[in-house]
Design a protein around this motif. Structure first.
Motif, short mmCIF file in Angstrom:
data_model
loop_
_atom_site.label_atom_id
_atom_site.label_comp_id
_atom_site.label_asym_id
_atom_site.label_seq_id
_atom_site.Cartn_x
_atom_site.Cartn_y
_atom_site.Cartn_z
N ASN A 30 0.83 -1.21 0.00
CA ASN A 30 0.00 0.00 0.00
C ASN A 30 0.87 1.26 0.00
O ASN A 30 0.58 2.22 -0.72
CB ASN A 30 -0.93 0.02 1.21
CG ASN A 30 -2.03 -1.01 1.09
OD1 ASN A 30 -2.31 -1.54 0.03
ND2 ASN A 30 -2.67 -1.32 2.22
N ALA A 31 1.92 1.24 0.81
CA ALA A 31 2.82 2.40 0.87
C ALA A 31 3.48 2.62 -0.48
O ALA A 31 3.63 3.76 -0.93
CB ALA A 31 3.87 2.19 1.95
N TRP A 32 3.87 1.54 -1.15
CA TRP A 32 4.50 1.65 -2.47
C TRP A 32 3.54 2.27 -3.48
O TRP A 32 3.90 3.15 -4.25
CB TRP A 32 4.98 0.30 -2.96
CG TRP A 32 5.44 0.34 -4.38
CD1 TRP A 32 4.85 -0.24 -5.45
CD2 TRP A 32 6.58 1.03 -4.89
NE1 TRP A 32 5.55 0.04 -6.59
CE2 TRP A 32 6.61 0.83 -6.29
CE3 TRP A 32 7.57 1.82 -4.31
CZ2 TRP A 32 7.60 1.36 -7.10
CZ3 TRP A 32 8.55 2.35 -5.13
CH2 TRP A 32 8.55 2.12 -6.50
N HIS A 33 2.29 1.82 -3.48
CA HIS A 33 1.31 2.35 -4.44
C HIS A 33 1.04 3.83 -4.19
O HIS A 33 0.92 4.62 -5.13
CB HIS A 33 0.02 1.54 -4.40
CG HIS A 33 0.16 0.18 -4.98
ND1 HIS A 33 0.48 -0.05 -6.30
CD2 HIS A 33 0.04 -1.05 -4.42
CE1 HIS A 33 0.54 -1.34 -6.54
NE2 HIS A 33 0.29 -1.98 -5.41
N VAL A 34 0.93 4.21 -2.93
CA VAL A 34 0.69 5.62 -2.60
C VAL A 34 1.88 6.47 -3.03
O VAL A 34 1.73 7.55 -3.61
CB VAL A 34 0.40 5.79 -1.09
CG1 VAL A 34 0.42 7.25 -0.69
CG2 VAL A 34 -0.94 5.16 -0.74
N THR A 35 3.08 5.97 -2.76
CA THR A 35 4.29 6.69 -3.15
C THR A 35 4.37 6.85 -4.67
O THR A 35 4.70 7.92 -5.18
CB THR A 35 5.55 5.96 -2.64
OG1 THR A 35 5.47 5.85 -1.22
CG2 THR A 35 6.82 6.68 -3.03
#
Length: 69
Positions: A30-35
């Protein structure tokens, strides 16, 4: 000894928000997609502003260097 305590603290901190390895992987994903999404927006904004600045500078240089009689 300090390295052991530091390692335990880091592991505890990482897994405090997600109880399982799958949870950690999901949070990381999730953090990767948001970034990635945020970076894309920032790049688009930067590209637009840079293009405008380039075009304006090119126009001004053309005006200054053109022969006016």
């Amino acid at each position: 000894m300090q390295k052991v305590f530091l390692s335990l603290f880091i592991v505890t901190f990482i897994f405090s928000g997600c109880a399982t390895w799958k949870g950690a992987k999901k949070d990381s994903s999730n953090a990767w997609h948001v970034t990635k999404k945020t970076s894309k927006k920032a790049w688009e904004a930067t590209k637009e502003v840079t293009s405008d600045a380039y075009d304006s500078t090119k126009e001004v240089i053309h005006e200054v260097t053109s022969d006016k009689e």
